[in-house]
Design an enzyme around this catalytic site. Structure first.
Site, PDB file in Angstrom:
ATOM      1  N   ASP A   1     -30.843 -13.352 -28.942  1.00  9.08           N
ATOM      2  CA  ASP A   1     -32.296 -13.477 -28.987  1.00  9.08           C
ATOM      3  C   ASP A   1     -32.707 -14.944 -29.148  1.00  9.08           C
ATOM      4  O   ASP A   1     -31.860 -15.826 -29.321  1.00  9.08           O
ATOM      5  CB  ASP A   1     -32.848 -12.628 -30.127  1.00  9.08           C
ATOM      6  CG  ASP A   1     -34.170 -11.974 -29.788  1.00  9.08           C
ATOM      7  OD1 ASP A   1     -34.914 -12.532 -28.960  1.00  9.08           O
ATOM      8  OD2 ASP A   1     -34.470 -10.894 -30.344  1.00  9.08           O
TER       9      ASP A   1
ATOM     10  N   ASP B   1     -41.468  -7.106 -24.581  1.00  6.36           N
ATOM     11  CA  ASP B   1     -40.814  -5.852 -24.931  1.00  6.36           C
ATOM     12  C   ASP B   1     -41.452  -4.684 -24.181  1.00  6.36           C
ATOM     13  O   ASP B   1     -42.680  -4.583 -24.096  1.00  6.36           O
ATOM     14  CB  ASP B   1     -40.958  -5.574 -26.431  1.00  6.36           C
ATOM     15  CG  ASP B   1     -40.077  -6.470 -27.276  1.00  6.36           C
ATOM     16  OD1 ASP B   1     -39.287  -7.228 -26.703  1.00  6.36           O
ATOM     17  OD2 ASP B   1     -40.190  -6.404 -28.512  1.00  6.36           O
TER      18      ASP B   1
END
Length: 365
Positions: free
Chosen positions: A106, A167
């Protein structure tokens, strides 16, 4: 907890998921203890993973599957656990020693864009130095885009796939926004995709678990059947890595049929490795194609209208493959929402398809 992943691995091995091509079972953020150990190494949360990651990896491998794990390029993960900044080599060695097969890396808390880029490069080099084959899943372009255009040629040198967009959520609006973004940016992203490096439309997980074959939210609660068909069909057209964000212990037979559909998966995994793209948009209909091996094409007709009933869309086969897909003739097979042969057509033929609102018809030509 490790018990969740053990149970999910059992389901994957016994209920056809592994045989359909879903190989990886991956742990997302929050698996770590709040601090590193006395040697500076990452450690699993002792309550939720009491046996440690190595033992879990061994179990996953015993089921014919592979294990993925999560870390972050910055000094903390998105949820505030220890990140890999200044520990790239050590963390890569740790993951390798545990038997990890995939790293989702990430981009939270990374500081400057220079540090972000340096971190992604350094972790790539560190993973390769371990000598273990570890798929490298990056979020590099997603964190760059608000400020600068990503250099996809460089990113592909270091990453196996990379996240491009926000997302995904279990909703039609989320799926639609991903498709709209991909079509808008297709001129810059389609050409870079291919074996060894793939565009990942999104990256998110439900239940802290994702299963690799970005994220398919089919089998949860937010999508209608037609919208689930659209996600599966369009992710195949986009050559996206297929992750499932769902609980395989509690999934409907219909969702299982769709996610395990071997014809769709074969399109997604086609060896030519070319990503599909939108050809045209007309009256809320979108026509997409993806070149496949064997001079074939996958073709998707997406009806973005959200009200009313089924609508017809008619198009000329000369639109496909720059006019070459059906020259001088071709066979057409419907893959989704049903599976059936449509027969042979000449180069100058027109196809008329009926598609439900927010639905997609996936064809192979």
């Amino acid at each position: 907890s490790e018990q969740l992943f053990v149970e999910m691995a059992d389901v994957m091995a016994t209920e056809g998921w592994r045989d359909a091509g879903y190989e990886f079972i991956c742990i997302d953020d929050c698996w770590m203890a709040p601090t590193r150990d006395e040697h500076g190494r990452l450690q699993a949360d002792p309550k939720r993973f009491p046996s440690g990651i190595r033992k879990l990896a061994d179990y996953v491998h015993s089921r014919g599957l592979k294990l993925g794990i999560y870390s972050d390029v910055g000094n903390k993960t998105c949820a505030g656990f220890p990140g890999s900044y200044n520990h790239y080599d050590l963390d890569a060695q740790t993951f390798s020693s545990w038997g990890v097969d995939l790293l989702k890396f990430d981009g939270c808390n990374s500081g400057t864009l220079e540090l972000l880029a340096e971190g992604y490069r350094r972790m790539s080099v560190a993973l390769n130095k371990t000598g273990r084959s570890i798929v490298y899943s990056c979020e590099w372009p997603f964190y760059l885009r608000p400020v600068q255009q990503p250099n996809y040629t460089e990113i592909k040198q270091y990453c196996n796939h990379w996240r491009n967009f926000y997302d995904v959520y279990d909703s039609w609006n989320s799926i639609k926004s991903i498709l709209d973004w991909t079509a808008l940016h297709q001129d810059s992203i389609v050409k870079i995709a291919g074996p060894g490096g793939w565009n990942d439309p999104d990256m998110a997980t439900l239940l802290g678990i994702f299963v690799f074959l970005s994220q398919l939210v089919i089998g949860n609660f937010g999508l209608s059947w037609d919208q689930a068909v659209t996600q599966m069909a369009m992710w195949a057209i986009m050559a996206a890595p297929l992750f499932m964000s769902n609980d395989l212990r509690h999934i409907s037979p219909e969702a299982k049929w769709l996610l395990q559909n071997k014809e769709v998966i074969s399109i997604n995994q086609d060896l030519l490795g070319k990503q599909g793209y939108r050809i045209t948009k007309d009256m809320n209909f979108e026509l997409w194609e993806r070149p496949l091996s064997g001079r074939a094409y996958a073709v998707a007709v997406l009806n973005q209208q959200e009200i009313g009933g089924p609508r017809n869309f008619t198009f000329s086969l000369t639109l496909l493959g720059n006019g070459l897909a059906c020259n001088p003739a071709c066979s057409v097979r419907e893959v989704l929402p049903a599976s059936r042969d449509w027969g042979f057509y000449s180069w100058v033929s027109f196809l008329s398809v009926e598609v439900n609102p927010t639905g997609t018809m996936l064809l192979k030509v």
